[in-house]
Design a protein around this motif. Structure first.
Motif, PDB file in Angstrom:
ATOM      1  N   ILE A  55       0.683   6.212  13.931  1.00  0.00           N
ATOM      2  CA  ILE A  55       0.413   5.899  12.526  1.00  0.00           C
ATOM      3  C   ILE A  55      -0.046   7.155  11.793  1.00  0.00           C
ATOM      4  O   ILE A  55      -0.729   8.009  12.354  1.00  0.00           O
ATOM      5  CB  ILE A  55      -0.626   4.762  12.397  1.00  0.00           C
ATOM      6  CG1 ILE A  55      -0.647   4.235  10.972  1.00  0.00           C
ATOM      7  CG2 ILE A  55      -1.994   5.198  12.856  1.00  0.00           C
ATOM      8  CD1 ILE A  55      -1.419   2.945  10.790  1.00  0.00           C
ATOM      9  N   GLN A  56       0.365   7.259  10.540  1.00  0.00           N
ATOM     10  CA  GLN A  56      -0.044   8.372   9.682  1.00  0.00           C
ATOM     11  C   GLN A  56      -0.825   7.801   8.509  1.00  0.00           C
ATOM     12  O   GLN A  56      -0.321   6.954   7.768  1.00  0.00           O
ATOM     13  CB  GLN A  56       1.180   9.127   9.176  1.00  0.00           C
ATOM     14  CG  GLN A  56       1.963   9.799  10.284  1.00  0.00           C
ATOM     15  CD  GLN A  56       3.164  10.551   9.772  1.00  0.00           C
ATOM     16  OE1 GLN A  56       3.811  10.154   8.820  1.00  0.00           O
ATOM     17  NE2 GLN A  56       3.485  11.656  10.434  1.00  0.00           N
ATOM     18  N   GLY A  57      -2.038   8.241   8.337  1.00  0.00           N
ATOM     19  CA  GLY A  57      -2.866   7.752   7.238  1.00  0.00           C
ATOM     20  C   GLY A  57      -3.387   6.350   7.517  1.00  0.00           C
ATOM     21  O   GLY A  57      -3.344   5.851   8.633  1.00  0.00           O
ATOM     22  N   GLU A  58      -3.877   5.725   6.462  1.00  0.00           N
ATOM     23  CA  GLU A  58      -4.436   4.380   6.555  1.00  0.00           C
ATOM     24  C   GLU A  58      -3.389   3.349   6.141  1.00  0.00           C
ATOM     25  O   GLU A  58      -2.709   3.536   5.127  1.00  0.00           O
ATOM     26  CB  GLU A  58      -5.662   4.246   5.647  1.00  0.00           C
ATOM     27  CG  GLU A  58      -6.867   5.016   6.129  1.00  0.00           C
ATOM     28  CD  GLU A  58      -7.407   4.502   7.450  1.00  0.00           C
ATOM     29  OE1 GLU A  58      -7.489   3.271   7.628  1.00  0.00           O
ATOM     30  OE2 GLU A  58      -7.729   5.337   8.306  1.00  0.00           O
ATOM     31  N   PRO A  59      -3.288   2.250   6.893  1.00  0.00           N
ATOM     32  CA  PRO A  59      -2.342   1.207   6.499  1.00  0.00           C
ATOM     33  C   PRO A  59      -2.850   0.444   5.284  1.00  0.00           C
ATOM     34  O   PRO A  59      -4.057   0.376   5.037  1.00  0.00           O
ATOM     35  CB  PRO A  59      -2.291   0.296   7.727  1.00  0.00           C
ATOM     36  CG  PRO A  59      -3.625   0.469   8.374  1.00  0.00           C
ATOM     37  CD  PRO A  59      -4.006   1.909   8.118  1.00  0.00           C
ATOM     38  N   ARG A  60      -1.921  -0.113   4.531  1.00  0.00           N
ATOM     39  CA  ARG A  60      -2.285  -1.018   3.432  1.00  0.00           C
ATOM     40  C   ARG A  60      -2.156  -2.432   3.984  1.00  0.00           C
ATOM     41  O   ARG A  60      -1.066  -2.853   4.373  1.00  0.00           O
ATOM     42  CB  ARG A  60      -1.356  -0.825   2.242  1.00  0.00           C
ATOM     43  CG  ARG A  60      -1.680  -1.770   1.108  1.00  0.00           C
ATOM     44  CD  ARG A  60      -0.806  -1.537  -0.071  1.00  0.00           C
ATOM     45  NE  ARG A  60      -1.020  -2.598  -1.042  1.00  0.00           N
ATOM     46  CZ  ARG A  60      -0.340  -2.723  -2.148  1.00  0.00           C
ATOM     47  NH1 ARG A  60       0.610  -1.848  -2.434  1.00  0.00           N
ATOM     48  NH2 ARG A  60      -0.591  -3.701  -2.964  1.00  0.00           N
ATOM     49  N   ILE A  61      -3.265  -3.158   4.030  1.00  0.00           N
ATOM     50  CA  ILE A  61      -3.310  -4.489   4.634  1.00  0.00           C
ATOM     51  C   ILE A  61      -3.714  -5.490   3.554  1.00  0.00           C
ATOM     52  O   ILE A  61      -4.710  -5.295   2.870  1.00  0.00           O
ATOM     53  CB  ILE A  61      -4.319  -4.536   5.796  1.00  0.00           C
ATOM     54  CG1 ILE A  61      -3.931  -3.495   6.854  1.00  0.00           C
ATOM     55  CG2 ILE A  61      -4.394  -5.946   6.388  1.00  0.00           C
ATOM     56  CD1 ILE A  61      -4.965  -3.275   7.931  1.00  0.00           C
ATOM     57  N   GLU A  62      -2.929  -6.551   3.432  1.00  0.00           N
ATOM     58  CA  GLU A  62      -3.174  -7.606   2.439  1.00  0.00           C
ATOM     59  C   GLU A  62      -3.187  -8.953   3.140  1.00  0.00           C
ATOM     60  O   GLU A  62      -2.348  -9.210   4.019  1.00  0.00           O
ATOM     61  CB  GLU A  62      -2.097  -7.601   1.353  1.00  0.00           C
ATOM     62  CG  GLU A  62      -1.932  -6.286   0.614  1.00  0.00           C
ATOM     63  CD  GLU A  62      -3.044  -5.971  -0.359  1.00  0.00           C
ATOM     64  OE1 GLU A  62      -3.810  -6.888  -0.720  1.00  0.00           O
ATOM     65  OE2 GLU A  62      -3.160  -4.804  -0.758  1.00  0.00           O
TER      66      GLU A  62
END
Length: 87
Positions: free
Chosen positions: A77-84
């Motif tokens: 993974i690169q960076g932070e995931p967007r989680i909704e």
């Protein structure tokens, strides 16, 4: 029913997919009732994952599982995931 959308970028889709496919036991133990993976048309390393659960509480518990975070790191993974979270 609850739905979680996770938008994240990986260094290499194939590496991500191998780790994702090997984590079926983690998904089952975490209460995932249905799941799908989608790649962005113009950027195949940008990935959208949809996970269904019986409840928001189950969804939040799964997303906070340290084993899931470890798997994401292993998948590149690169960076932070967007989680909704959706109900």
């Amino acid at each position: 029913m609850a739905l979680v959308t996770i938008l994240h970028r990986f260094a290499d889709y194939d590496t991500f997919r191998n780790v994702y496919d090997s984590a079926d036991g983690l998904r089952q133990a975490g209460g995932v009732t249905d799941h799908s993976v989608h790649r962005m048309a113009d950027d195949p390393n940008n990935v959208l994952v949809l996970h269904s659960f019986d409840s928001i509480d189950a969804a939040r518990a799964y997303m906070n599982n340290p084993k899931l975070k470890d798997a994401m790191q292993q998948a590149g993974i690169q960076g932070e995931p967007r989680i909704e979270f959706f109900e």
